[in-house]
Design a protein around this motif. Structure first.
Motif, short mmCIF file in Angstrom:
data_model
loop_
_atom_site.label_atom_id
_atom_site.label_comp_id
_atom_site.label_asym_id
_atom_site.label_seq_id
_atom_site.Cartn_x
_atom_site.Cartn_y
_atom_site.Cartn_z
N ALA A 99 0.82 -1.21 0.00
CA ALA A 99 0.00 0.00 0.00
C ALA A 99 0.86 1.26 0.00
O ALA A 99 0.44 2.30 -0.52
CB ALA A 99 -0.94 0.00 1.20
N LEU A 100 2.05 1.18 0.58
CA LEU A 100 2.94 2.34 0.61
C LEU A 100 4.13 2.21 -0.32
O LEU A 100 4.67 3.21 -0.77
CB LEU A 100 3.44 2.57 2.05
CG LEU A 100 2.41 2.97 3.09
CD1 LEU A 100 3.09 3.22 4.43
CD2 LEU A 100 1.62 4.19 2.66
N TYR A 101 4.56 0.97 -0.61
CA TYR A 101 5.80 0.79 -1.36
C TYR A 101 5.63 0.08 -2.70
O TYR A 101 6.61 -0.19 -3.38
CB TYR A 101 6.82 0.03 -0.49
CG TYR A 101 7.26 0.83 0.71
CD1 TYR A 101 8.23 1.82 0.60
CD2 TYR A 101 6.68 0.63 1.96
CE1 TYR A 101 8.62 2.57 1.69
CE2 TYR A 101 7.07 1.38 3.07
CZ TYR A 101 8.03 2.35 2.92
OH TYR A 101 8.43 3.10 4.00
N GLY A 102 4.42 -0.24 -3.08
CA GLY A 102 4.19 -0.77 -4.41
C GLY A 102 4.43 -2.27 -4.51
O GLY A 102 4.47 -2.99 -3.51
N ALA A 103 4.59 -2.74 -5.76
CA ALA A 103 4.71 -4.17 -6.03
C ALA A 103 5.90 -4.75 -5.28
O ALA A 103 6.92 -4.11 -5.08
CB ALA A 103 4.88 -4.41 -7.54
N GLY A 104 5.77 -6.02 -4.88
CA GLY A 104 6.81 -6.66 -4.09
C GLY A 104 6.52 -6.46 -2.62
O GLY A 104 5.47 -5.97 -2.22
N GLY A 105 7.45 -6.84 -1.79
CA GLY A 105 7.26 -6.66 -0.37
C GLY A 105 6.04 -7.40 0.16
O GLY A 105 5.42 -6.98 1.14
N ILE A 106 5.71 -8.51 -0.47
CA ILE A 106 4.52 -9.24 -0.06
C ILE A 106 4.71 -9.86 1.32
O ILE A 106 3.77 -10.13 2.05
CB ILE A 106 4.15 -10.29 -1.13
CG1 ILE A 106 2.71 -10.77 -0.94
CG2 ILE A 106 5.13 -11.45 -1.10
CD1 ILE A 106 2.20 -11.57 -2.11
N SER A 107 5.97 -10.09 1.70
CA SER A 107 6.24 -10.60 3.05
C SER A 107 7.11 -9.65 3.86
O SER A 107 7.45 -9.97 5.00
CB SER A 107 6.90 -11.98 2.98
OG SER A 107 8.20 -11.89 2.42
N GLY A 108 7.50 -8.51 3.32
CA GLY A 108 8.28 -7.57 4.11
C GLY A 108 9.04 -6.57 3.27
O GLY A 108 9.25 -6.77 2.07
N THR A 109 9.45 -5.48 3.91
CA THR A 109 10.25 -4.43 3.28
C THR A 109 11.29 -3.95 4.28
O THR A 109 10.98 -3.76 5.46
CB THR A 109 9.36 -3.25 2.83
OG1 THR A 109 8.47 -3.69 1.79
CG2 THR A 109 10.21 -2.10 2.30
N MET A 110 12.51 -3.75 3.80
CA MET A 110 13.58 -3.26 4.66
C MET A 110 14.19 -2.01 4.04
O MET A 110 14.50 -1.99 2.85
CB MET A 110 14.66 -4.32 4.85
CG MET A 110 15.80 -3.87 5.77
SD MET A 110 16.90 -5.23 6.23
CE MET A 110 17.67 -5.61 4.65
N LEU A 111 14.34 -0.96 4.85
CA LEU A 111 14.93 0.30 4.41
C LEU A 111 16.27 0.49 5.12
O LEU A 111 16.33 0.48 6.36
CB LEU A 111 14.01 1.47 4.74
CG LEU A 111 12.82 1.74 3.81
CD1 LEU A 111 11.78 0.62 3.93
CD2 LEU A 111 12.16 3.08 4.14
N MET A 112 17.33 0.65 4.34
CA MET A 112 18.65 0.93 4.87
C MET A 112 19.03 2.36 4.49
O MET A 112 18.96 2.73 3.32
CB MET A 112 19.68 -0.06 4.32
CG MET A 112 19.44 -1.50 4.74
SD MET A 112 20.46 -2.71 3.85
CE MET A 112 19.48 -2.93 2.36
N THR A 113 19.42 3.15 5.49
CA THR A 113 19.70 4.57 5.27
C THR A 113 21.14 4.87 5.66
O THR A 113 21.58 4.50 6.76
CB THR A 113 18.74 5.45 6.10
OG1 THR A 113 17.39 5.10 5.76
CG2 THR A 113 18.98 6.92 5.81
N SER A 114 21.84 5.56 4.78
CA SER A 114 23.24 5.89 5.05
C SER A 114 23.34 7.21 5.81
O SER A 114 22.38 7.98 5.91
CB SER A 114 24.02 5.97 3.74
OG SER A 114 23.55 7.04 2.94
N LYS A 115 24.51 7.50 6.31
CA LYS A 115 24.75 8.71 7.10
C LYS A 115 24.86 9.93 6.19
O LYS A 115 25.47 9.86 5.12
CB LYS A 115 26.04 8.56 7.91
CG LYS A 115 25.98 7.49 8.99
CD LYS A 115 27.33 7.35 9.68
CE LYS A 115 27.27 6.30 10.78
NZ LYS A 115 28.60 6.07 11.41
N SER A 116 24.30 11.01 6.65
CA SER A 116 24.41 12.27 5.91
C SER A 116 25.80 12.87 6.13
O SER A 116 26.30 12.90 7.27
CB SER A 116 23.35 13.25 6.40
OG SER A 116 23.64 14.57 5.95
#
Length: 965
Positions: A221-238
């Motif tokens: 609903a928020l991230y589109g196709a895929g992620g049917i069992s999960g989504t992981m976001l990795m963010t680098s340092k500014s």
């Protein structure tokens, strides 16, 4: 993409830019945040306007600047994990607004973004979310943050090699998990042609990682196709917040007590440099290089690939097919080979030699049943013309007699002699990652970013085969403009397969180079028959051993010049040539998206977000993977989402509703809604309820693959109508089911061929379609006092149109059969359910943690192959202290999981229960901003494997030095 949608996106982006660049009624505050005890500045401290999503963080010097587009007065909140929060009312523009914060034992104060795509306290998240922040990252007991993900509740890792690991949550685990999204700084890090998320091959180095947020369960609903069992976001340092030079070096050993290799060295170097000028312009560069000897897959169990099951027997089995042995997939039935090929060929030769006057079969058929072999020879000497006697007696009679006597020629499958994986696959693991970015702040809240992530290496991946990924590389290139309420970004992923190849094809083609199967099988069978006829008392096993010994004469031995020359030639020739094992994938992905958060513009009366995206897959494999040898294949996908949320009942309850519409070139449009509610039952205690939906399109390979595998014995094809029609499977040459074809072969081998046994397999004329899930979840997260955090949830999922695969057999013009594999949707619904409980308790300086998860497969349709691939129960226990004595800390994690059955297109079998312990001790040296760490994973060196057919994993012991962590 139609014109209306194009105009809508253009209008949306123009509106976003216009609204955000206009600055009015701004209140600017700035200052420094430091530790009250040490007076040292603290980077990464969150400064948030209370009740809004307006936020910033301190830089590496503890300084911050926050621009607020609303009239004063308002209240700001200063928060950082491990420190007590401070609230301060602001009445107007203020500089030098400094704060000193004190360490405390309060838990659950982390701010997450992934759950709602807007900042919120993790305690108030509407769905389950796991987070790994800067404070945790420094104290990890695992060699890397990616290895440590498995300590999160409900998370498991399938390890195919030292550097290639797949993340999974809530069941249906797979080696290359296409049901779990991974995003690095907003970029999908899947390999667009090979269809798997590439783990941390082009991810973020530990030095540059700011945080990880992981959403178990559906998130379309928020991230589109895929992620049917999960989504992981990795963010680098500014680079604005974390400046300066940092480096880390680890050195260690693995393969302890490993008979395959003996002890091997492990080395990893990470470097990061960042610099900012006037808080306007900043640059960042990172470099990481890992070198080690990979774990070796050495499961030589006998495997029935048709039934996807273990079978009894070892290499003495004539039909032996070892799991991690390649080239032995080729199989022939002894009686069928003689009946369909050898006997007719020799008979035709004798008939030709006699000028068409003598047919040996016609003559010998007149002998009565029960005639012995010597009697046949006597009959030939008395009734066959003298010039033809040697050919009939020595060449023809053994095979003819064998067909008449099953005790001489059994109904037995025989396979070629294969090669162990370690003779074919490159285990010299290397991983090189580099990234660079330029950052420019147009205003204090609007930033432009140009970013490059590039990774290359050598690894091993398990799909429907074991793939040796040599010099494999992926590059990601991004342009982004973002503010506190919006972002607009575009990026491309460029996949290059390098010198990668398929191990089973390599093994099969080396066998063919040493001796063609057309010669090997007749030699084997003739030797077997000869041994049975001429050696009194010989057993079947002895006759088979003699037959293999003769047929294997001249076989290339691993390490020999002939073997290496054949191997080099095959791995440097593409699959499309028909003589090679290398695939040549140069697939690209282009992705454009934007989002605007109207919450502040609406004075946070309601929270409102809208966004849109457009994606293009350009499949370019030169015919080595896809049906793109003579034409280009592009797949277009686009979508848009909106989310509205509102706090009510004196801010005790928050309701959020979101929905997304997506459309792909080959499939109908799809709407995925989400509804969630969070009820505050007491301060810092919340109950959450959600209904979510998720879906995934068939992968690019599910749609367009056209690949010969297993040495040419099978062709994998896409499941969309155009691919099925390419091989006439929907029209003029409908294939037969695998079960009926096997039954037909049995009738042929028995000498009574019955074609009526064959049953057609009727593909759905719509082809393979997207699969979807409806997910229900209820959870509780709360603080009991300030030292005890509880997080619990339960879920129930219902899947529809689950994508599975079938094997079918199609009749050729010469009445032979060709084997095909194609993706299809299972009929009916698949259900699963489970839950998890996580506890964190602070006592003194110690952090006690533990979690347990339960996952269970429910109903299954009759035609679905069970690949839930998840243990019912798994748990983690942790104990750590950042400073047990001055500057000295430690961390220990224990993990256990139950046994389960693993089912995949590569191999199937039991994965035994196992437990591991990861641990580290560290010494901080503040005077030189450094830390020394001594640690190990699986420190008791109990070898285990996470999925059937993958290598066993032992201990890795290391010592590391980090400067300016």
């Amino acid at each position: 993409m139609n014109k209306t949608f194009t105009k809508a996106i253009f209008t949306f982006l123009l509106l976003s830019m216009s609204v955000l660049i206009a600055q009015a009624q701004n209140v600017i505050i700035s200052g420094t945040v430091s530790d009250k005890a040490t007076k040292e500045p603290i980077p990464g401290v969150g400064i948030t306007v209370k009740g809004t999503t307006i936020a910033t963080a301190t830089n590496t010097n503890g300084k911050y600047t926050l621009t607020v587009k609303q009239a004063a007065p308002f209240t700001i909140v200063i928060s950082y994990v491990g420190y007590a929060s401070i609230e301060k009312e602001v009445t107007g523009n203020t500089s030098n607004l400094d704060f000193e914060i004190e360490t405390t034992t309060v838990l659950g104060q982390e701010v997450v973004i992934s759950a709602s795509r807007t900042p919120e306290r993790i305690l108030e998240s509407p769905v389950s979310v796991e987070r790994m922040g800067p404070a945790v990252l420094k104290e990890l007991s695992a060699p890397s943050f990616y290895d440590a993900l498995t300590n999160m509740k409900g998370v498991e890792i399938s390890a195919q090699s030292l550097t290639f690991k797949s993340i999974n949550t809530r069941g249906f685990n797979s080696n290359g998990n296409t049901r779990f999204n991974q995003l690095v700084d907003g970029m999908d890090n899947q390999a667009p042609g090979l269809n798997f998320s590439v783990g941390n091959i082009i991810g973020i180095s530990d030095l540059d990682l700011d945080n990880v947020e992981l959403l178990p369960g559906a998130s379309s609903a928020l991230y589109g196709a895929g992620g049917i069992s999960g989504t992981m976001l990795m963010t680098s340092k500014s680079p604005f917040d974390y400046q300066g030079a940092s480096f880390s070096f680890k050195s260690g050993i693995n393969h302890i007590n490993d008979d395959n290799t003996g002890n091997q060295q492990y080395n990893q170097l990470d470097v990061r440099m960042a610099k900012a000028w006037n808080n306007k312009f900043a640059v960042k560069a990172t470099f990481s290089y890992l070198q080690a000897k990979d774990w070796q897959a050495d499961n030589y169990s006998n495997f029935d690939r048709t039934g996807r099951a273990f079978k009894a027997g070892d290499r003495s089995d004539p039909a032996y097919d070892g799991i991690n042995v390649y080239g032995d997939e080729s199989s022939q039935n002894m009686r069928s080979v003689v009946q369909q090929s050898i006997e007719p060929t020799i008979r035709a030769g004798i008939l030709a030699a006699s000028g068409g006057a003598f047919n040996p079969k016609t003559v010998l058929d007149n002998l009565p049943a029960g005639t012995s072999y010597p009697q046949y020879i006597g009959f030939i000497n008395a009734n066959v013309p003298a010039p033809l006697r040697p050919a009939v007696t020595n060449q023809y009679l053994p095979f003819y007699f064998g067909l008449k006597n099953s005790a001489i020629l059994p109904n037995q499958e025989v396979t070629r002699t294969g090669y162990n994986e370690n003779a074919l696959v490159d285990y010299n693991t290397q991983s090189l990652k580099a990234s660079g970015s330029l950052h420019y702040r147009f205003t204090p809240t609007i930033e432009g970013i140009a970013q490059v992530n590039w990774g290359s290496g050598t690894s091993v991946y398990t799909g429907s085969d074991r793939y040796s990924l040599r010099n494999f590389s992926i590059g990601q290139y991004k342009l982004e403009l973002k503010g506190q309420d919006f972002f607009v970004r575009g990026y491309t992923t460029q996949e290059r397969s390098g010198d990668s190849y398929i191990s089973s094809i390599l093994g099969a083609f080396i066998n063919e180079a040493s001796k063609k199967s057309q010669a090997w099988y007749p030699e084997y069978i003739s030797t077997y028959i000869g041994a049975k006829l001429t050696t009194p008392g010989i057993t079947d096993a002895q006759a088979h051993a003699a037959a293999r010994n003769v047929a294997d004469q001249g076989r290339f031995v691993p390490g020999s010049p002939q073997f290496e020359a054949a191997k080099d030639k095959i791995v440097n020739s593409t699959i499309a040539s028909g003589t090679g094992a290398r695939f040549d994938d140069k697939t690209n992905l282009y992705h454009y998206e934007g989002m605007y958060n109207f919450s502040n513009a609406l004075n946070n009366v309601v929270e409102l977000q809208v966004g849109a995206s457009y994606r293009i897959y350009q499949l370019r494999s030169g015919g080595t993977i896809f049906d793109d040898l003579n034409h280009k294949i592009d797949i277009n996908e686009y979508g848009a989402f909106a989310q509205i949320a509102k706090k009510m009942f004196a801010d005790k309850f928050k309701l959020a509703v979101s929905g997304r519409y997506d459309k792909s070139s080959n499939f109908d449009g799809r709407f995925t809604p989400r509804v969630s509610g969070v009820l505050t039952v007491a301060p810092d205690n919340n109950i959450r309820v959600s209904f979510q939906t998720g879906y995934r399109n068939p992968t690019t390979q599910n749609q367009y693959i056209d690949l010969s595998v297993a040495g040419g014995l099978q062709r994998l094809i896409g499941g969309i109508p155009s691919m099925l029609n390419k091989y006439n499977m929907l029209t003029t040459n409908i294939p037969f089911t695998d079960v009926s074809y096997r039954a037909f072969l049995a009738s042929v081998a028995a000498g009574t061929p019955d074609p009526t046994i064959l049953k057609q397999y009727n593909f759905d004329p719509r082809g393979v379609r997207p699969e979807s899930v409806q997910a229900y979840e209820v959870g509780y997260k709360g603080l009991l006092g300030s030292r005890f955090l509880i997080d619990a949830y339960a879920y129930y999922n219902t899947y529809k149109d689950f994508i599975t695969a079938v094997d079918v057999f199609q009749r050729n013009p010469d009445n032979s059969f060709s084997k095909f594999g194609a993706p299809v949707n299972a009929t009916g619904k698949v259900t699963s359910y489970g839950g998890a409980l996580g506890l964190d308790y602070l006592i003194g300086g110690y952090n006690l943690s533990g979690n347990v998860s339960y996952n269970k497969l429910g109903d299954l349709p009759a035609d679905y192959i069970n690949d839930f691939n998840t243990p019912e129960v798994r748990y983690n226990l942790g104990l750590g202290n950042k400073e047990i004595i001055k500057n000295f800390g430690f961390n220990v994690n224990y993990r256990w999981q139950d046994k389960f059955y693993w089912n995949s297109s590569f191999a199937s079998g039991d994965v035994p229960s196992f437990s591991t312990i990861d641990a580290q001790v560290n010494l901080k040296i503040p005077s030189v901003k450094s830390m020394i760490k001594l640690g190990g994973s699986n420190i008791l060196n109990k070898y285990y494997f996470t999925s059937y057919g993958n290598p066993s994993i032992g201990a890795l012991y290391y010592v590391g030095f980090t400067f300016n962590p």
